[in-house]
Design an enzyme around this catalytic site. Structure first.
Site, PDB file in Angstrom:
ATOM      1  N   CYS A  85       3.731   4.673   7.453  1.00 38.17           N
ATOM      2  CA  CYS A  85       3.907   6.059   7.907  1.00 38.17           C
ATOM      3  C   CYS A  85       3.124   6.275   9.208  1.00 38.17           C
ATOM      4  O   CYS A  85       3.429   5.652  10.215  1.00 38.17           O
ATOM      5  CB  CYS A  85       3.530   7.055   6.814  1.00 38.17           C
ATOM      6  N   HIS A 189       7.418   5.451   2.952  1.00 38.39           N
ATOM      7  CA  HIS A 189       6.274   5.219   2.072  1.00 38.39           C
ATOM      8  C   HIS A 189       6.656   4.220   0.981  1.00 38.39           C
ATOM      9  O   HIS A 189       7.295   4.598  -0.002  1.00 38.39           O
ATOM     10  CB  HIS A 189       5.830   6.530   1.421  1.00 38.39           C
ATOM     11  N   GLU A 191       4.824   3.043  -1.287  1.00 42.36           N
ATOM     12  CA  GLU A 191       4.167   3.414  -2.543  1.00 42.36           C
ATOM     13  C   GLU A 191       4.888   4.541  -3.272  1.00 42.36           C
ATOM     14  O   GLU A 191       4.620   4.799  -4.450  1.00 42.36           O
ATOM     15  CB  GLU A 191       2.703   3.782  -2.279  1.00 42.36           C
TER      16      GLU A 191
END
Length: 209
Positions: A85, A189, A191
């Site tokens: 990001c 992202h 995650e």
């Protein structure tokens, strides 16, 4: 012996979520750190980032010796690097959010506002969207086609087209990933991208550029 991985802590990332995702993807030696000496000894380096380009850049540069240690480990030591990001955006030469701010200048280009002409296209670009790898690009073999989770209002415009490893579509083409040599940056992202994100992190952990 398992690889060690320096997850850079400069007060601008959702570190626990990223650390958990890396461990789920197979990383064993994750070290959340701002210590230049730890960074210099790490086998891999990950730079997350949440917030504005300016605040992230200032936070990173405020830690004595950290940027220099990252540069030494990545450019001299050849450690695989992943920016996430705003951590990916910081690879740029500069960003214009809240005024012009110098980036790391590891991948030539600039970070500028997302501009759309269709009122149905909202900014920030938020939610799940396609990731389309560009197979001619450096590092693109790490990126699989699929869907990832994005959240950003600014986007990276690289100077060299070959630096673009993947695109997404949000009122036009937007860079989803950049790469050069042993450096990879993703706008999305991992995650938060469930199986798709874990797959990317797993390939990064095995990457030998």
């Amino acid at each position: 012996m398992a690889d060690t991985l320096a997850l850079i802590d400069y007060g601008a990332g959702n570190l626990q979520s990223v650390a958990n995702a890396l461990r789920t993807a197979g990383a064993e030696g994750v070290m959340v750190t701002a210590d230049p000496n730890v960074v210099r000894a790490a086998d891999r380096v990950v730079l997350p980032g949440v917030g504005s380009f300016r605040s992230c850049a200032e936070g990173l540069k405020a830690i004595p010796g950290l940027v220099e240690a990252m540069r030494e480990r990545v450019f001299v030591g050849g450690a695989p690097f992943l920016g996430i990001c705003v951590g990916m955006q910081l690879l740029a030469s500069r960003g214009v959010e809240h005024g012009v701010t110098r980036g790391l200048d590891w991948v030539a280009g600039e970070v500028v506002p997302i501009e759309v002409t269709d009122p149905s296209i909202k900014v920030p670009h938020m939610g799940w969207n396609d990731v389309a790898p560009l197979r001619h690009a450096d590092g693109a073999r790490l990126i699989a086609p699929g869907e990832a989770y994005f959240l950003h209002s600014y986007h990276f415009v690289p100077q060299e087209p070959r630096s673009i490893a993947a695109l997404t579509d949000h009122g036009g083409g937007i860079v989803a990933a950049v790469a050069r040599d042993n450096i990879l940056g993703v706008q999305f992202h991992p995650e938060k991208s469930q199986a798709y994100g874990l797959g990317l992190l797993g390939r990064f952990l095995e990457w030998k550029p």
